[in-house]
Design a protein around this motif. Sequence first.
Motif: not given
Length: 158
Positions: A40-42, A93-96, A156-158
């Motif tokens: 699953v993912y977003n 994954k984080w954004a900044a 972040l979206a994957s």
Amino acid sequence: MTWTDPTTRSVGDLITSSIWNTDLVDNLLYLHGGLPGARVYNTANISIPNVTETTLTFNAERYDTNAIHDITVNPSRLTCVTPGIYTFFGHIKWAANTADSYLLIRLNGATVIAVDNHAAVNGNRGMSIQTVYQLVAADFVELRCYQSSGGAQNVLAS
């Protein structure tokens, strides 16, 4: 399809096509492609508030072989339908994000079965987690994360 424990046979027992299919063919199909699983993912970023452990939701599926995930009802959960031993992987994954953070897998909304902590790092940063755990029917797992940057940060979206 489920695993069926083969019956012990004796010399002279007649092996019918039904016994052959149940004891061998069906179990081989189960082992080679019939295993329950979901990925699953977003499709959109998820905002994670400062110093708040947050459950991630998933609005899309690459596959779901056993009705483990539901996009509309409890989209954060992977729910066990077929009891067994499962391997769980999670990645974000984080954004900044320049903050301390952690990623964890929680069982039934209460028990942490895996955790990964990271100290502050500048820039985008990925975090991965995995564990193996035995589940019974209706158990569920969720992926949760936390960050302490002083403000909201996106996964972040994957």
